[in-house]
Each structure stands twice: as structure tokens, then as C-alpha cells.
Design a protein around this motif. Structure first.
Motif, PDB file in Angstrom:
ATOM      1  N   ARG A   1      72.777  11.905  38.881  1.00 26.98           N
ATOM      2  CA  ARG A   1      73.901  10.935  38.952  1.00 26.98           C
ATOM      3  C   ARG A   1      74.829  11.423  39.819  1.00 26.98           C
ATOM      4  N   ASP A   2      75.028  12.952  39.613  1.00 29.78           N
ATOM      5  CA  ASP A   2      76.260  13.927  40.112  1.00 29.78           C
ATOM      6  C   ASP A   2      75.648  14.629  41.309  1.00 29.78           C
ATOM      7  N   LYS A   3      74.530  13.919  41.839  1.00 28.55           N
ATOM      8  CA  LYS A   3      74.027  14.625  43.216  1.00 28.55           C
ATOM      9  C   LYS A   3      74.816  14.711  44.438  1.00 28.55           C
ATOM     10  N   ALA A   4      75.460  13.664  44.701  1.00 27.23           N
ATOM     11  CA  ALA A   4      76.235  13.651  45.907  1.00 27.23           C
ATOM     12  C   ALA A   4      77.471  14.787  45.756  1.00 27.23           C
ATOM     13  N   VAL A   5      77.901  14.656  44.532  1.00 29.03           N
ATOM     14  CA  VAL A   5      79.100  15.440  44.359  1.00 29.03           C
ATOM     15  C   VAL A   5      78.714  17.003  44.240  1.00 29.03           C
ATOM     16  N   MET A   6      77.648  17.303  43.749  1.00 23.59           N
ATOM     17  CA  MET A   6      76.913  18.602  43.870  1.00 23.59           C
ATOM     18  C   MET A   6      76.628  18.993  45.237  1.00 23.59           C
ATOM     19  N   GLU A   7      76.255  18.132  46.038  1.00 21.57           N
ATOM     20  CA  GLU A   7      75.675  18.813  47.400  1.00 21.57           C
ATOM     21  C   GLU A   7      77.247  18.857  48.146  1.00 21.57           C
ATOM     22  N   GLN A   8      78.218  18.473  47.931  1.00 19.39           N
ATOM     23  CA  GLN A   8      79.577  18.584  48.333  1.00 19.39           C
ATOM     24  C   GLN A   8      79.923  19.890  48.145  1.00 19.39           C
ATOM     25  N   ILE A   9      79.725  20.225  46.792  1.00 15.40           N
ATOM     26  CA  ILE A   9      80.266  21.576  46.180  1.00 15.40           C
ATOM     27  C   ILE A   9      79.286  22.522  46.686  1.00 15.40           C
ATOM     28  N   PHE A  10      77.954  22.453  46.834  1.00 10.03           N
ATOM     29  CA  PHE A  10      77.135  23.371  47.591  1.00 10.03           C
ATOM     30  C   PHE A  10      77.843  23.537  48.926  1.00 10.03           C
ATOM     31  N   SER A  11      78.184  22.942  49.704  1.00 11.71           N
ATOM     32  CA  SER A  11      78.521  22.930  51.025  1.00 11.71           C
ATOM     33  C   SER A  11      79.745  23.555  51.025  1.00 11.71           C
ATOM     34  N   GLU A  12      80.810  23.343  50.078  1.00 12.86           N
ATOM     35  CA  GLU A  12      82.075  24.062  50.305  1.00 12.86           C
ATOM     36  C   GLU A  12      81.921  25.669  49.756  1.00 12.86           C
ATOM     37  N   VAL A  13      80.932  25.995  48.886  1.00 11.19           N
ATOM     38  CA  VAL A  13      80.921  27.234  48.408  1.00 11.19           C
ATOM     39  C   VAL A  13      80.289  28.061  49.702  1.00 11.19           C
ATOM     40  N   MET A  14      79.209  27.432  50.456  1.00 15.57           N
ATOM     41  CA  MET A  14      78.643  28.018  51.573  1.00 15.57           C
ATOM     42  C   MET A  14      79.643  28.368  52.459  1.00 15.57           C
ATOM     43  N   GLN A  15      80.284  27.192  52.895  1.00 18.10           N
ATOM     44  CA  GLN A  15      81.258  27.522  54.019  1.00 18.10           C
ATOM     45  C   GLN A  15      82.402  28.357  53.543  1.00 18.10           C
ATOM     46  N   GLU A  16      82.783  28.623  52.030  1.00 16.13           N
ATOM     47  CA  GLU A  16      83.614  29.690  51.958  1.00 16.13           C
ATOM     48  C   GLU A  16      83.139  30.869  52.096  1.00 16.13           C
ATOM     49  N   ARG A  17      81.756  31.252  51.974  1.00 23.82           N
ATOM     50  CA  ARG A  17      81.088  32.500  52.122  1.00 23.82           C
ATOM     51  C   ARG A  17      81.053  33.069  53.557  1.00 23.82           C
ATOM     52  N   ILE A  18      81.015  31.719  54.426  1.00 27.65           N
ATOM     53  CA  ILE A  18      81.118  31.916  55.924  1.00 27.65           C
ATOM     54  C   ILE A  18      82.483  32.583  56.277  1.00 27.65           C
ATOM     55  N   ASN A  19      83.383  31.721  55.839  1.00 27.90           N
ATOM     56  CA  ASN A  19      84.936  32.001  56.218  1.00 27.90           C
ATOM     57  C   ASN A  19      85.108  33.389  55.602  1.00 27.90           C
ATOM     58  N   GLY A  20      84.445  33.678  54.610  1.00 27.46           N
ATOM     59  CA  GLY A  20      84.851  35.077  54.038  1.00 27.46           C
ATOM     60  C   GLY A  20      84.455  36.208  54.881  1.00 27.46           C
TER      61      GLY A  20
END
Length: 554
Positions: free
Chosen positions: A119-138
Motif C-alpha cells: 500500500r506504501d509502494k508509491a511513497v517508497m518509490e518517491q523515497i528511493f528516487s530522492e535518495v538516489m538523487q541525493e547521491r548523485i548531487n553529492g
């Protein structure tokens, strides 16, 4: 006598039991301690052998067992996503905690799995995307790149120079050139690319090229076919066939057409005898069609409904009726959409025939006009090159160097000029400034054989930038300014490499940067007065090769 023996035996047994009880009381704390230590050592041993399962599962916002309980309460399946780095999994758990989402982390090695409720899949996918983007920005890139057509490199170079931004070009695959620029100029480059796109559209639409060529029989035939398609009248066989084909395709896709009462069908037939299929405006738009500007439509009787689609009743509880307008498919742009492909094909055939006639013609003059400024110029293409045409367009039509280059390209392709002569000194070739291209070593790891390496330096720049390309993906690394962890992150996230491949790719990048930076060239004059070049190149931390003429020493 037997009674006395029995009594003595009983007393002895009771005494033994009492002594045993006292011993148990004395030993109980010790036994409890020993049992506790044995238990914890056993559990710790199991956890150690099994990868410390208990501790790993507790790393998320909940344990795996608690997540199962949550799934039962929410009546939701459990989903999982694997292969997260431990540091990323930790950040994901922290973000999930902020959203009050239960997640469990499985594994305690470099790669971990995250479990969560479906049920939380949509929010988790957004979290995954945010963390990956933060890695790239880092791991910021010092340089960035994009692909451009081979013959458009000069126009892009000019667009960069007009805005005072440096760029470099490298040869690529399939006729593509890679344009590299400093990452600090990314926002300006985004605007340059958008302006370039607008400029390209302006040239395509408003730069008209007219060659003074007599129309051939073939050209006249193609033009007649185009006119026949464009001017086909309502009710003609051409239009009728196009409508039938469109309706047939819709039926094959399972589209349900509106059905009307006998009375309404009579109205439609009376008002528009040639009608093939009538429907409301909303229906046609849902199928990708638009009503023509001159569409009139036919009024029919339909049950009245409210905003929710419920029937509207009169004071006697009977269905109320109203008038509504429907349109036949002939009142939409269905025909124009159907002939678009045929028109484009015929126009291309006409352009090819015209270009062929121009090649065979003795007269090589063309008139180039700009629909925006209204200016025009006549150019003699006999012996002309792209550079000379571009220069004329700048002078006569006030085109910028970039716009003139695009217009010169258009002229070449529309008239099918001899590219070997027209581009005999194309300026884009002079712009391929890469220091080293497609660098390969015999020692390259097999898993990164498809990754291309190119080394680039900018003017007055001390650092060597490496462009890595994996298929359509590319990334810029600057080993002198980036850590190996940062470069590895970019290789994983931007190039789609595995952790193992990223390790090998970064190691090669560091090696290339070291060698490029360590290349030294000196010129010496021998006793015979001959000038010779000495080349010194670093191969490893303590290994150099010295080349003098044909002799090489390590």
C-alpha cells in the motif's frame, strides 16, 4: 522388624529430599546465570553465522516480524526491493520514518533488501528516487555532455561562443558528436539548447530556398497527387475510403460507438444523408479527433441527465428530454490525419526529384529568403562550400553564425548537394578538441569493454576531464577533484554499471588521468645538430617509460 526398617528408609528418603531442595536453592542463581549465558552465546553464535539477522532486521523502522503484523492489520501484501547499498538503505529508513511508514531491512552486507507494505509502494518509490538523487548531487560532475548531429556541431559551437561559454567536441558513434561543457554552466547551457531548438524551428519554417529549375514531368505528377489528396471533396471516394478505414480501425480496437433511437437515426439520415457515424464532440475528442471550424452538427433528442449522469425527471416522475448536437466523422479532422503520412511521403518524393533536377541543371543559382525579416539573397552554388554559404547568409540576411550554419545545412539537404565538396572543409572537424579519444588498454577488465573513455581539457584548465559513455548514457569524471567514492556513485547511477564494473571503471579513470597528466615532452639537439624529441610517460606510481626516437626504456 519390617516396620522399623520401612520407617528408617522413609526417614532417610525424606532427609535426602530435604538436602536436595537445599542444594537446589543454593545453586539456583548460579544455574540461572549459566543457563542465561549459554542461551545468549547460542543466539549470538547463530546471529553471527547467519549474518546477525536480528540486528539487521531491526535496522529499519520495524523488525521483519513487526512488518508482517502491520501487513495483517492493513490487509496489504509485502513488497521488497533489493540491492541497496547499506548507506542508502539507512537513509531510506530515515525518510520512511518521517512519513511514518513501516519498513524492514534484510541483510547486513554491502547490499541490502528493503521490505515494505504494498500500500506504501508509491511513497517508497518517491523515497528511493530522492535518495538516489541525493547521491548523485553529492558527487557533482565538473563537466557534462550531450550528443549533437555531426553537421550541427559547428552551429552548436557558435551558439556557445556567442554566449561566452567554452565547449569541446568528441567523435561519437552513428554520426553523433559529443559536446562537453563545464558543469558550472549547466543552467546557461539549458537555455542555449532551448534557444538552439527555437532557432532550428525558425530555419525550418521561415528560411525558404527556391532554385530556378524548370518543373519536370515527374515533379508535376507528384504535385498533382498532393493537390488531389488535399482538395478531395466531402462525399468523394478518397474521403469515403479514409473514413471507412478510420472507423474500421476504431472497431478493431474495441471502441463502442453511440447508439441512437429509430427517431434520431431518421433525423441524422434526413439532415446528412452521407453521414457514416455520428457522435458527440466529447466522443470524437476522446478518439484523438477535432471538430472542423465549419462543423454544423445535427440536433437530436436525448434523455436529460444531471452532472452525475443521473436521469432528470419532471414533476410527474417521467424522464425529461432535451436536444443535443452530434457530428458525423466527416465534420472532424479524421481525413486530414489519415492522409498526413501520404502527403509527407509525396512531399519528400517531390523534394528528391527537385534536388535531382538541380544537380543535372547547368544553372546553380538559388534564392534564399527569410520569412521573418523579409530579406532575401541569391547565391551561386557552383563551387560553393558550407562555410562560404554560411558567411553570405550572415552578411545578407543578418543571421547569427549559429543560425547561418543551420540554414546552410538545410540548403545542402534540400538540394542534395555533393556533400564531399560542400563540406570539403567543414568547420566542425576543427572543433573536435578531445585530448585523447576512445582510450583502450590491453589490461582493461572484460566487464567494461563497452565503456568508452575520452579525455578532455579546457583552455587554461589544469585538470583532465574524462567522459565515460555506456551506450546512450554518459558521465563526466574529474579524478583530480573527485573522490573514488563519488566517481563510483556516478558510474552506478548515471551509467547503470554494477558495483564491480564501477570499481574497474574508476580505477581505469584514475590510471588515464595519471598518465595524461604525467606526459612530458622535451626537445634535445644531438651532437650532429639534429633536433630530437624525448617523451616521458608515467604508467604506474613508480613506473615511467622514456622514448627517444625509436628507442624506448622503462
Amino acid at each position: 522388624m519390617s516396620d522399623e526398617v520401612a520407617s528408617a528408609t522413609l526417614q532417610t528418603s525424606q532427609k535426602a529430599i530435604e538436602v536436595a531442595l537445599e542444594l537446589i536453592k543454593m545453586l539456583a542463581p548460579l544455574a540461572e546465570k549459566l543457563l542465561s549465558e549459554m542461551y545468549h552465546k547460542s543466539v549470538d553464535g547463530v546471529n553471527f553465522v547467519g549474518g546477525k539477522i536480528t540486528n539487521a532486521r531491526a535496522a529499519g523502522t520495524v523488525s521483519n516480524k513487526a512488518l508482517i503484523t502491520e501487513a495483517q492489520k492493513a490487509n496489504s501484501p509485502i513488497s521488497s526491493t533489493s540491492n541497496f547499498l547499506a548507506r542508502d538503505a539507512e537513509q531510506i529508513a530515515e525518510k520512511a520514518k518521517q512519513y511514518k511508514i513501516p519498513v524492514a531491512i534484510i541483510g547486513n552486507g554491502e547490499k541490502q533488501t528493503i521490505e515494505f507494505l504494498d500500500r506504501d509502494k508509491a511513497v517508497m518509490e518517491q523515497i528511493f528516487s530522492e535518495v538516489m538523487q541525493e547521491r548523485i548531487n553529492g558527487a557533482p560532475q565538473s563537466v557534462k555532455c550531450f550528443s549533437v548531429g555531426e553537421n550541427n556541431a559547428a552551429a552548436m559551437k557558435a551558439a556557445f561562443e556567442e554566449n561566452g561559454i567554452e565547449c569541446q567536441f568528441m567523435d561519437g558513434k552513428d554520426g553523433k558528436i559529443t559536446c562537453i561543457y563545464p558543469a558550472e554552466n549547466a543552467e546557461q547551457v539549458a537555455i542555449i539548447k532551448e534557444d538552439y531548438k527555437k532557432m532550428h524551428n525558425e530555419v525550418s519554417e521561415h528560411c525558404q530556398i527556391a532554385a530556378d529549375i524548370p518543373e519536370t514531368e515527374k515533379m508535376a505528377e507528384i504535385k498533382a497527387q498532393i493537390e488531389e489528396l488535399k482538395n478531395a471533396e466531402i462525399g468523394s471516394d478518397l474521403r469515403s475510403e479514409a473514413y471507412d478505414n478510420a472507423l474500421s480501425e476504431m472497431r478493431e480496437k474495441g471502441v463502442k460507438f453511440p447508439e441512437y433511437s429509430e427517431n434520431n437515426n431518421r433525423i441524422i439520415e434526413r439532415e446528412m444523408p452521407e453521414a457514416k457515424q455520428a457522435a458527440g464532440k466529447a466522443f470524437w475528442e476522446s478518439q484523438g479527433f477535432k471538430l472542423n471550424e465549419n462543423a454544423i452538427g445535427i440536433e437530436i433528442i436525448a434523455p436529460e441527465t444531471d452532472d452525475k449522469g443521473n436521469p432528470v425527471l419532471d414533476e410527474n416522475g417521467k424522464q425529461r428530454f432535451t436536444t443535443t448536437t452530434v457530428y458525423d466523422i466527416s465534420e472532424t479532422n479524421a481525413y486530414e490525419k489519415a492522409i498526413d503520412a501520404d502527403i509527407e511521403r509525396l512531399q519528400n518524393e517531390y523534394a528528391a526529384e527537385k534536388a535531382n533536377a538541380f544537380v543535372l541543371s547547368d544553372k546553380k543559382e538559388v534564392a534564399v529568403s527569410d520569412g521573418i525579416s523579409g530579406k532575401s539573397v541569391t547565391i551561386d552554388l557552383d563551387g560553393a562550400t558550407k562555410d562560404s554559404v554560411s558567411q553570405t547568409l550572415q552578411e545578407q540576411l543578418d543571421y547569427s553564425p549559429a543560425k547561418a550554419d543551420l540554414a546552410a545545412n538545410k540548403l545542402c539537404y534540400e538540394l542534395d548537394l555533393d556533400k564531399a565538396k560542400y563540406y570539403k572543409k567543414p568547420s566542425q572537424i576543427d572543433n573536435l578538441d578531445a585530448l585523447k579519444t576512445n582510450i583502450r588498454y590491453e589490461s582493461d577488465d572484460l566487464t567494461i569493454r563497452d565503456v568508452r573513455y575520452d579525455a578532455v581539457n579546457f583552455k587554461d584548465g589544469e585538470d583532465t576531464h574524462l567522459i565515460l559513455q555506456n551506450g546512450d548514457k554518459a558521465v563526466g569524471l574529474t579524478p583530480a577533484k573527485m573522490t573514488e567514492a563519488e566517481m563510483k556513485d556516478l558510474c552506478v547511477n548515471e551509467l547503470g554499471l554494477s558495483e564491480y564494473q564501477a570499481d574497474k571503471a574508476v580505477a581505469k579513470a584514475v590510471k588515464i588521468e595519471g598518465q595524461v597528466r604525467s606526459q612530458i615532452e622535451e626537445r634535445t639537439v644531438g651532437k650532429d645538430g639534429m633536433s630530437r624529441e624525448i617523451q616521458i610517460e608515467r604508467h604506474a606510481e613508480n613506473t615511467f617509460s622514456v622514448k627517444l626516437g625509436e628507442k624506448v626504456k622503462a
